[in-house]
Design an enzyme around this catalytic site. Structure first.
Site, PDB file in Angstrom:
ATOM      1  N   ASP A  78      30.017 -49.833 -73.314  1.00 55.45           N
ATOM      2  CA  ASP A  78      29.547 -48.427 -73.395  1.00 55.45           C
ATOM      3  C   ASP A  78      28.663 -48.475 -74.848  1.00 55.45           C
ATOM      4  OD1 ASP A  78      29.566 -45.717 -72.892  1.00 55.45           O
ATOM      5  OD2 ASP A  78      31.409 -45.230 -73.748  1.00 55.45           O
TER       6      ASP A  78
ATOM      7  N   HIS B 240      19.574 -48.908 -71.750  1.00 62.31           N
ATOM      8  CA  HIS B 240      20.074 -49.590 -70.609  1.00 62.31           C
ATOM      9  C   HIS B 240      19.444 -50.968 -70.741  1.00 62.31           C
ATOM     10  CE1 HIS B 240      22.765 -46.469 -69.685  1.00 62.31           C
ATOM     11  NE2 HIS B 240      21.663 -45.764 -69.114  1.00 62.31           N
TER      12      HIS B 240
ATOM     13  N   LEU C 185      32.565 -70.234 -64.960  1.00 65.04           N
ATOM     14  CA  LEU C 185      32.957 -68.976 -65.208  1.00 65.04           C
ATOM     15  C   LEU C 185      32.820 -67.943 -64.001  1.00 65.04           C
ATOM     16  CD1 LEU C 185      33.610 -66.440 -67.360  1.00 65.04           C
ATOM     17  CD2 LEU C 185      31.068 -66.308 -67.410  1.00 65.04           C
TER      18      LEU C 185
HETATM   19  C1  IPE Z   1      31.950 -45.936 -68.547  1.00 61.53           C
HETATM   20  O1  IPE Z   1      31.327 -45.396 -69.431  1.00 61.53           O
HETATM   21  C2  IPE Z   1      31.294 -46.680 -67.348  1.00 61.53           C
HETATM   22  C3  IPE Z   1      30.765 -47.845 -67.438  1.00 61.53           C
HETATM   23  C4  IPE Z   1      30.498 -48.483 -68.659  1.00 61.53           C
HETATM   24  C5  IPE Z   1      29.818 -48.375 -66.550  1.00 61.53           C
HETATM   25  P1  IPE Z   1      31.179 -43.906 -69.326  1.00 61.53           P
HETATM   26  O2  IPE Z   1      30.090 -43.508 -70.299  1.00 61.53           O
HETATM   27  O3  IPE Z   1      30.590 -43.517 -67.796  1.00 61.53           O
HETATM   28  O4  IPE Z   1      32.237 -43.175 -69.809  1.00 61.53           O
HETATM   29  P2  IPE Z   1      32.775 -41.712 -70.069  1.00 61.53           P
HETATM   30  O5  IPE Z   1      31.895 -41.044 -69.392  1.00 61.53           O
HETATM   31  O6  IPE Z   1      32.222 -41.532 -71.519  1.00 61.53           O
HETATM   32  O7  IPE Z   1      34.305 -41.545 -69.994  1.00 61.53           O
HETATM   33  C1  IPE Z   2      27.257 -47.408 -70.806  1.00 53.47           C
HETATM   34  O1  IPE Z   2      26.515 -46.721 -71.702  1.00 53.47           O
HETATM   35  C2  IPE Z   2      26.541 -47.870 -69.543  1.00 53.47           C
HETATM   36  C3  IPE Z   2      26.666 -47.030 -68.388  1.00 53.47           C
HETATM   37  C4  IPE Z   2      27.508 -46.134 -68.384  1.00 53.47           C
HETATM   38  C5  IPE Z   2      25.907 -47.522 -67.314  1.00 53.47           C
HETATM   39  P1  IPE Z   2      26.007 -44.974 -71.598  1.00 53.47           P
HETATM   40  O2  IPE Z   2      25.117 -44.888 -70.916  1.00 53.47           O
HETATM   41  O3  IPE Z   2      27.431 -44.579 -71.123  1.00 53.47           O
HETATM   42  O4  IPE Z   2      26.221 -44.785 -73.102  1.00 53.47           O
HETATM   43  P2  IPE Z   2      26.472 -43.798 -73.966  1.00 53.47           P
HETATM   44  O5  IPE Z   2      27.925 -43.638 -73.567  1.00 53.47           O
HETATM   45  O6  IPE Z   2      25.738 -42.524 -73.222  1.00 53.47           O
HETATM   46  O7  IPE Z   2      25.950 -43.931 -75.286  1.00 53.47           O
HETATM   47 MG    MG Z   3      29.085 -43.992 -71.926  1.00 53.15          MG
END
Ligand code: IPE
Ligand code: IPE
Ligand code: MG
Length: 253
Positions: free
Chosen positions: A33, A50, A144
């Site tokens: 995240d 991303h 892995l």
């Molecule tokens: C969790 O992250 C999903 C992934 C890392 C793919 P999110 O950014 O979607 O989670 P929330 O919305 O903060 O709970």
């Molecule tokens: C995690 O990073 C990746 C996915 C959920 C696909 P985020 O896109 O949720 O990044 P933040 O949490 O908004 O910073």
């Molecule tokens: Mg996120």
């Protein structure tokens, strides 16, 4: 009453691949995240975050191979992430193709096996083709196991498992007497895999966001405030080290 049928695993458990024996977690799961915030802090688009996150994936996979982790499960796109703007969803779902194009030869050379958990049927064709190709090309590898959780949501997974199981009960491939925790697990996308020993979440949030709810029942958690694109091998190794110090009691003393 349904005929009693001997216990058969829906998905056969796999043999342990490499057992380091030094307390290294066999199965590590990561909620990657913080990509969006990483980019926004720099005045960049979330898409750029991303893309940067993809480089971290490679670094961490290499570190996992070197540390002799058996299974690495990466939360890549959740069933709830469809709520995001269409362009962002598309950026994320196009990354697997780019990832495989760039790194598949290296992963093959490192004996990595690629798998997907989640509902692949709902993914765009370009995502499905890329991961299917990678799965086919790495099927025989026994190093892995790298699981990408794509269109993955734990509640959705549990419901899908339940439906399949009810079907098997109905056509008497399964009897109620045989249904126990182990057998139920075998219907999940992770069927046959050891539950994660260690869960890492980067990006500062302390929640599961619908990830592996059943499988994480006794997993050790490790949280980092570092945003995923900045997450390093050193921090990954630190998480493994801290895991080695943990005392897992599973309800015992
Ligand atoms: C969790 O992250 C999903 C992934 C890392 C793919 P999110 O950014 O979607 O989670 P929330 O919305 O903060 O709970
Ligand atoms: C995690 O990073 C990746 C996915 C959920 C696909 P985020 O896109 O949720 O990044 P933040 O949490 O908004 O910073
Ligand atoms: Mg996120």
């Amino acid at each position: 009453m349904a005929m009693k049928i001997p216990f058969i695993h829906h998905k056969q458990p796999q043999e342990a691949l490499q057992i380091p024996g030094d307390g290294t977690p066999e199965h590590v799961a990561i909620i990657m995240d913080g990509n969006g915030r990483w980019a926004q802090k720099r005045g960049m688009t979330r898409a750029a975050g991303h893309k940067e996150g993809m480089s971290t994936v490679v670094k961490i996979v290499r570190a996992a191979v070197q540390s002799k982790v058996n299974i690495l499960t990466l939360y890549t796109f959740s069933t709830e992430n469809w709520k995001r703007p269409k362009a962002e969803v598309e950026t994320i779902l196009r990354l697997p193709k780019q990832f495989m194009k760039t790194y598949l030869p290296e992963l093959i050379a490192n004996n990595v096996r690629i798998e997907v958990i989640g509902d692949m049927g709902k993914l765009p064709i370009y995502t499905r083709e890329a991961v299917q190709y990678a799965m086919d090309r790495t099927r025989k590898n026994d190093g892995l196991q790298l699981n990408f959780a794509l269109n993955y949501g734990s509640r959705h997974e549990i419901l899908r498992a339940m439906k399949e199981m009810l079907g098997d009960l109905q056509n008497e491939k399964l009897s109620l007497d045989d249904l126990d925790e182990q057998h139920f697990s075998s219907y999940l996308d992770t069927g046959g895999l050891k539950d994660p020993d260690l869960l890492i979440r980067t990006g500062g949030e302390k929640r599961l966001s619908n990830f592996l709810l059943w499988q994480l029942a006794y997993t050790e958690f490790w949280f980092s405030d570092v945003l995923w694109p900045d997450f390093s091998e050193q921090e990954f190794l630190q998480a493994l080290d801290e895991y080695r110090q943990r005392k897992r009691r599973y309800g015992g003393i």
